[in-house]
Design an enzyme around this catalytic site. Structure first.
Site, PDB file in Angstrom:
ATOM      1  N   LYS A   1      83.608  92.475  95.613  1.00  0.00           N
ATOM      2  CA  LYS A   1      83.451  91.056  95.288  1.00  0.00           C
ATOM      3  C   LYS A   1      81.796  91.153  94.814  1.00  0.00           C
ATOM      4  O   LYS A   1      81.211  91.907  95.443  1.00  0.00           O
ATOM      5  CB  LYS A   1      84.065  90.328  96.185  1.00  0.00           C
ATOM      6  CG  LYS A   1      83.113  90.362  97.677  1.00  0.00           C
ATOM      7  CD  LYS A   1      83.686  89.741  98.603  1.00  0.00           C
ATOM      8  CE  LYS A   1      83.155  89.572  99.760  1.00  0.00           C
ATOM      9  NZ  LYS A   1      83.433  88.562 100.745  1.00  0.00           N
TER      10      LYS A   1
ATOM     11  N   ARG B   1      87.489  78.723 108.600  1.00  0.00           N
ATOM     12  CA  ARG B   1      86.945  78.599 107.194  1.00  0.00           C
ATOM     13  C   ARG B   1      88.141  78.789 106.354  1.00  0.00           C
ATOM     14  O   ARG B   1      88.368  77.798 105.457  1.00  0.00           O
ATOM     15  CB  ARG B   1      86.202  80.046 107.100  1.00  0.00           C
ATOM     16  CG  ARG B   1      85.355  79.886 105.583  1.00  0.00           C
ATOM     17  CD  ARG B   1      84.551  81.159 105.704  1.00  0.00           C
ATOM     18  NE  ARG B   1      85.273  82.458 105.333  1.00  0.00           N
ATOM     19  CZ  ARG B   1      84.586  83.724 105.115  1.00  0.00           C
ATOM     20  NH1 ARG B   1      83.479  83.766 105.275  1.00  0.00           N
ATOM     21  NH2 ARG B   1      85.313  84.637 104.954  1.00  0.00           N
TER      22      ARG B   1
ATOM     23  N   TYR C   1      49.301  83.055  95.971  1.00  0.00           N
ATOM     24  CA  TYR C   1      49.812  81.618  95.795  1.00  0.00           C
ATOM     25  C   TYR C   1      49.556  81.206  97.342  1.00  0.00           C
ATOM     26  O   TYR C   1      50.054  81.816  98.317  1.00  0.00           O
ATOM     27  CB  TYR C   1      51.185  81.389  95.563  1.00  0.00           C
ATOM     28  CG  TYR C   1      51.488  81.530  94.004  1.00  0.00           C
ATOM     29  CD1 TYR C   1      50.584  80.584  93.142  1.00  0.00           C
ATOM     30  CD2 TYR C   1      52.128  82.317  93.537  1.00  0.00           C
ATOM     31  CE1 TYR C   1      50.880  80.637  91.706  1.00  0.00           C
ATOM     32  CE2 TYR C   1      52.646  82.357  92.154  1.00  0.00           C
ATOM     33  CZ  TYR C   1      51.857  81.357  91.322  1.00  0.00           C
ATOM     34  OH  TYR C   1      52.151  81.441  90.117  1.00  0.00           O
TER      35      TYR C   1
ATOM     36  N   MET D   1      57.333  85.069  91.180  1.00  0.00           N
ATOM     37  CA  MET D   1      58.529  85.191  90.285  1.00  0.00           C
ATOM     38  C   MET D   1      58.601  86.628  89.856  1.00  0.00           C
ATOM     39  O   MET D   1      59.932  86.991  89.759  1.00  0.00           O
ATOM     40  CB  MET D   1      58.455  84.090  89.236  1.00  0.00           C
ATOM     41  CG  MET D   1      59.786  84.229  88.308  1.00  0.00           C
ATOM     42  SD  MET D   1      59.786  83.288  87.326  1.00  0.00           S
ATOM     43  CE  MET D   1      59.949  81.631  87.919  1.00  0.00           C
TER      44      MET D   1
END
Length: 366
Positions: free
Chosen positions: A35, A130, A255, A303
């Protein structure tokens, strides 16, 4: 020239880990869980490599199963979350998919569709809260499926909430509850074991195990790496140094200027960032290697880029040097610790921006 970020996948390592899972639970058949694009490793490529050996594959939803069939995968494929719409039952019959069932809506769709399904796994909620039916609901689902004459084999499954915590009694409580329900139903095959349970718990003999993250060489346990558990690492994420500069003691970087040089040292910029799946909140000090030497993240993840320094401040960078972000001697679990997450998330969140390359050069241990 292409951006140098590359995810190299060792397909033989995944096959070796699958065989190891079966060796640990030798009386069981095993799903290869692929998956979420095989946890970021490439579901089609992984399934093609395992297709001649896997007892079956497991995916989350029908679109993942259809992609495998379209790629030529012939082994059985199971939908771990079952169907989400009634029409999907027709597709299950057409393509030979197996499915989980956990509620009466899914059952009613099956009965209305009048399709023939080889195997259905009734999901019991044994304590995770769940997915899954309660005791009465699971027994009723099994009874009605058997009476429908639409299903070749009905099995009972559950999922553990705390199998990765060996000090927590929740797994034993869930197993006890599961076995009580199983005894009430009578003869029925079981499927309970995820990667953690396969490796560290005694689970019912026979039936089906569901190795997932362990297939990819990653530990399901917080305090152990896959390598420490005897797993073969499957993914190596590499990039290259694209810029070099010198920092003076006290100069700040990136940053927020969150990294401050504690000494004079060189700084390298590397082509990878959170846009590629390298977690933005990874903290300075996260381990990596540059030119086979220990190095670490220095400053915030951007990024498309990160900045790094050598552990030994006297070493010098050169543009073009290879950077190992994880894999080999840099366990992904160790990087995940610096991102306050788990190895599962780091590899699964990988985007399509890295170039993927596959090889089968490693020796498969018997």
């Amino acid at each position: 020239m292409a951006r140098p970020l590359t995810a190299t996948i060792d397909l033989n390592a995944i096959l070796q880990n699958y065989r190891y899972a079966k060796k640990l639970q030798p009386t069981c058949k095993a799903f290869a869980v692929v998956k979420s694009n095989a946890y970021g490793h490439g579901a089609i490529e992984v399934a093609r490599h395992l297709d001649n050996e896997a007892d079956a594959f497991a995916v989350a939803a029908i679109e993942e199963a259809l992609a495998l069939r379209e790629a030529g995968i012939v082994s059985p494929v199971m939908l771990l979350e079952g169907v989400f719409e009634e029409y999907e039952w027709k597709l299950c019959e057409q393509h030979g998919f197996w499915a989980a069932i956990e509620n009466t809506q899914q059952l009613n769709w099956l009965l209305a569709s009048q399709v023939n399904i080889e195997k259905i796994f009734v999901k019991l909620d044994s304590g995770m809260r769940r997915l899954g039916a309660d005791k009465a609901g699971a027994c009723d689902l099994v009874k009605k499926l058997r009476e429908s004459n639409l299903v070749g084999d009905v099995l009972l499954m559950t999922h553990f909430s705390c199998a990765d915590d060996l000090s927590d009694i929740a797994t034993m409580e869930q197993l006890t509850y599961f076995e009580k329900v199983r005894q009430e139903i009578g003869t029925i095959e079981a499927s309970v074991a995820n990667s953690a349970a396969i490796m560290k718990w005694a689970v019912p003999e026979g039936g089906w195990i569901r190795p997932g993250i362990m297939l990819y060489g990653i530990s399901p346990f917080a305090d152990l790496t896959g390598q420490q558990l005897g797993l073969a690492s499957a993914m190596t994420l590499t990039s290259k140094v694209i810029s070099v500069r010198s920092l003076k003691k006290g100069e700040k970087v990136g940053y927020g200027l969150s990294y401050e040089a504690a000494e004079d040292h060189q700084l390298a910029t590397v082509a990878v960032g959170y846009g590629d799946g390298y977690a933005r909140h990874t903290q300075s000090g996260a381990p990596l290697e540059v030119n086979a030497s220990p190095a670490m993240l220095a400053g915030r993840v951007s990024m498309d880029m990160i900045t790094v320094r050598f552990a030994d401040a006297s070493q010098s960078f050169e543009i073009g040097q290879e950077v190992v972000l994880w894999g080999g001697s840099i366990p992904v679990e160790s990087v995940a610790d610096y991102a306050s997450t788990i190895g599962y998330e780091l590899v699964t969140r990988m985007t399509t921006r890295p170039r993927y390359q596959y090889h089968t050069v490693s020796e498969i241990k018997s």
